[in-house]
Design an enzyme around this catalytic site. Structure first.
Site, PDB file in Angstrom:
ATOM      1  N   ARG A  10       0.817  -1.218   0.000  1.00  0.00           N
ATOM      2  CA  ARG A  10       0.000   0.000   0.000  1.00  0.00           C
ATOM      3  C   ARG A  10       0.853   1.270   0.000  1.00  0.00           C
ATOM      4  O   ARG A  10       0.582   2.222   0.754  1.00  0.00           O
ATOM      5  CB  ARG A  10      -0.945   0.019   1.212  1.00  0.00           C
ATOM      6  CG  ARG A  10      -1.925  -1.114   1.218  1.00  0.00           C
ATOM      7  CD  ARG A  10      -2.959  -0.916   0.158  1.00  0.00           C
ATOM      8  NE  ARG A  10      -4.032  -1.907   0.248  1.00  0.00           N
ATOM      9  CZ  ARG A  10      -5.139  -1.822  -0.444  1.00  0.00           C
ATOM     10  NH1 ARG A  10      -5.325  -0.821  -1.283  1.00  0.00           N
ATOM     11  NH2 ARG A  10      -6.061  -2.750  -0.336  1.00  0.00           N
ATOM     12  N   LYS A  13       2.528   1.882  -5.316  1.00  0.00           N
ATOM     13  CA  LYS A  13       3.360   1.399  -6.429  1.00  0.00           C
ATOM     14  C   LYS A  13       2.575   1.252  -7.729  1.00  0.00           C
ATOM     15  O   LYS A  13       2.989   1.731  -8.785  1.00  0.00           O
ATOM     16  CB  LYS A  13       3.904  -0.015  -6.138  1.00  0.00           C
ATOM     17  CG  LYS A  13       4.748  -0.157  -4.916  1.00  0.00           C
ATOM     18  CD  LYS A  13       5.231  -1.595  -4.759  1.00  0.00           C
ATOM     19  CE  LYS A  13       4.139  -2.644  -4.599  1.00  0.00           C
ATOM     20  NZ  LYS A  13       3.335  -2.462  -3.373  1.00  0.00           N
ATOM     21  N   HIS A  48      -9.793  -4.316  -9.590  1.00  0.00           N
ATOM     22  CA  HIS A  48      -8.574  -3.669 -10.088  1.00  0.00           C
ATOM     23  C   HIS A  48      -8.703  -3.340 -11.564  1.00  0.00           C
ATOM     24  O   HIS A  48      -8.303  -2.277 -12.015  1.00  0.00           O
ATOM     25  CB  HIS A  48      -7.351  -4.587  -9.872  1.00  0.00           C
ATOM     26  CG  HIS A  48      -6.802  -4.517  -8.485  1.00  0.00           C
ATOM     27  ND1 HIS A  48      -5.598  -5.056  -8.135  1.00  0.00           N
ATOM     28  CD2 HIS A  48      -7.307  -3.960  -7.365  1.00  0.00           C
ATOM     29  CE1 HIS A  48      -5.383  -4.825  -6.851  1.00  0.00           C
ATOM     30  NE2 HIS A  48      -6.410  -4.182  -6.358  1.00  0.00           N
ATOM     31  N   ARG A  49      -9.282  -4.284 -12.314  1.00  0.00           N
ATOM     32  CA  ARG A  49      -9.438  -4.066 -13.752  1.00  0.00           C
ATOM     33  C   ARG A  49     -10.353  -2.867 -14.004  1.00  0.00           C
ATOM     34  O   ARG A  49     -10.062  -2.014 -14.852  1.00  0.00           O
ATOM     35  CB  ARG A  49     -10.025  -5.331 -14.399  1.00  0.00           C
ATOM     36  CG  ARG A  49      -9.873  -5.346 -15.891  1.00  0.00           C
ATOM     37  CD  ARG A  49     -10.533  -6.525 -16.542  1.00  0.00           C
ATOM     38  NE  ARG A  49      -9.819  -7.767 -16.275  1.00  0.00           N
ATOM     39  CZ  ARG A  49      -9.854  -8.822 -17.089  1.00  0.00           C
ATOM     40  NH1 ARG A  49     -10.592  -8.783 -18.197  1.00  0.00           N
ATOM     41  NH2 ARG A  49      -9.215  -9.917 -16.803  1.00  0.00           N
ATOM     42  N   ASP A  80       2.438  -6.444 -13.179  1.00  0.00           N
ATOM     43  CA  ASP A  80       1.971  -6.245 -11.812  1.00  0.00           C
ATOM     44  C   ASP A  80       1.579  -7.614 -11.224  1.00  0.00           C
ATOM     45  O   ASP A  80       0.449  -8.057 -11.409  1.00  0.00           O
ATOM     46  CB  ASP A  80       0.785  -5.277 -11.821  1.00  0.00           C
ATOM     47  CG  ASP A  80       0.491  -4.694 -10.447  1.00  0.00           C
ATOM     48  OD1 ASP A  80       1.215  -5.008  -9.493  1.00  0.00           O
ATOM     49  OD2 ASP A  80      -0.487  -3.939 -10.341  1.00  0.00           O
TER      50      ASP A  80
END
Lengths: 166, 166, 166
Positions: A10, A13, A48-49, A80
């Protein structure tokens, strides 16, 4: 241009790495190395997508990172992350040294912008668990190897990029 | 001026943060978020207070950080630290998101020098304990949020301040 | 010139520290503080010695670091590492404060290039083990003390030196 983006959990990045990739025209490749083990992980990957928004081509590849980079040829790409890739290699008892050598050769030839994210996990107390110790060692060695071929290395601290190599 | 001071355990964060606050005329507010659970902790708090010396007005406040900052209005203030505040919020099962939003709003309005200290805990191996994982995540997100409104962010390494945002 | 080289596990600290020492004419002193507990450790020490190559005079000294530095008088020296030295002092229940004071006095007098390596272990979650917590605290305090007398402090990240004090 190869950039390695390191940082703690967290630390911002991925968001920083996405912003770097998006400085170039898309579509952008997104190589997701995490495995959808369970429903929670599937939800997380889907979220996330959605967060990344339009313009990304997602390639899910837990093990054959070099193959995924070949598929993304001609496109800027975000990996990632190296940490989940290494985790998967260790779980499957793959030959880390040869996988690493293949990746380094691939990176040294690649001409498209390539940003690789890695979790820095080696700045705590030595873990009691032997596998965790091995993982820390392999992770540090992998980051050193990728850093040596990278044009830029960045450490994220509280969402802020600190340039370590330029 | 809002400054976030991060660092590992015994990295000289508090001493550096005190030196920053003391560059302005006092009296200085010291918001202590740690709780005196037992005799040992009470001794430690008393010793820390003695170490700081004259000129500090101590406000002990484990949960209502925004309220404590309101009390310190008109004074330079040191918040020591965000990590113990977050720990207390988690132990009491408070709504982290809304507490964080209140803090950010307060910081964006504050005109007096405000230095906030936080422990960087996200650079080790993933802990097996689920609460420790959640704490790491919330801690990283809190630091990112405070860093985004801070004028300066500093990482302490072996007692030395490394400027991350200026 | 006194240099403190910090970094996580497998961050390239020792290799970087060796390169610094080798900028001066040899022979170079190498103070190894690690103990050969078992066959594996003996092999590791022998391999490290072979890796360093010619020109190094190895002094194995787990506890009396000041005595080892006296023996190396007149030579550039690498201390690898403070972390194993501190571990040995803790295991033998030595007086850390007085050993640290002796080291600082020695370093403040030394005229030959002296590079000291230390593992940064304080950036993870608080360990449940009380000895590990004490070790983290003592390690952070030792690094702060050595950093305060050092001419240069460097943090290694993925094999790359980041200057923290110059």
């Amino acid at each position: 241009m190869i950039e390695l983006v390191l940082g703690g959990v967290r630390s911002g990045k991925s968001r920083y790495a996405e912003s770097v990739v998006k400085t170039t025209p898309g579509p952008w490749g997104y190589i997701a190395t995490g495995r959808a083990w369970d429903e929670e992980m599937r939800h997380r990957i889907a979220r996330h997508r959605a967060d990344r928004g339009e313009g990304w081509i997602t390639i899910e590849e837990p093990l054959d990172l070099v193959g995924a980079l070949q598929k993304a040829k001609g496109h800027p790409v975000l990996v990632d992350c190296l940490t989940l890739w290494l985790t998967n290699l260790l779980m499957e008892e793959r030959d880390i040294a040869s996988e690493k050598a293949r990746l380094l050769e691939m990176l040294s030839q690649r001409v498209d912008l390539t940003v690789l994210v890695g979790n820095e996990v080696g700045l705590g107390i030595v873990p009691e668990n032997a596998l965790a110790r091995r993982f820390r060692d392999e992770s540090g060695l992998l980051h050193q190897a990728v850093a040596s071929v990278a044009d830029r290395v960045t450490l994220c601290v509280a969402g802020l990029p600190v340039v370590v190599k330029q």
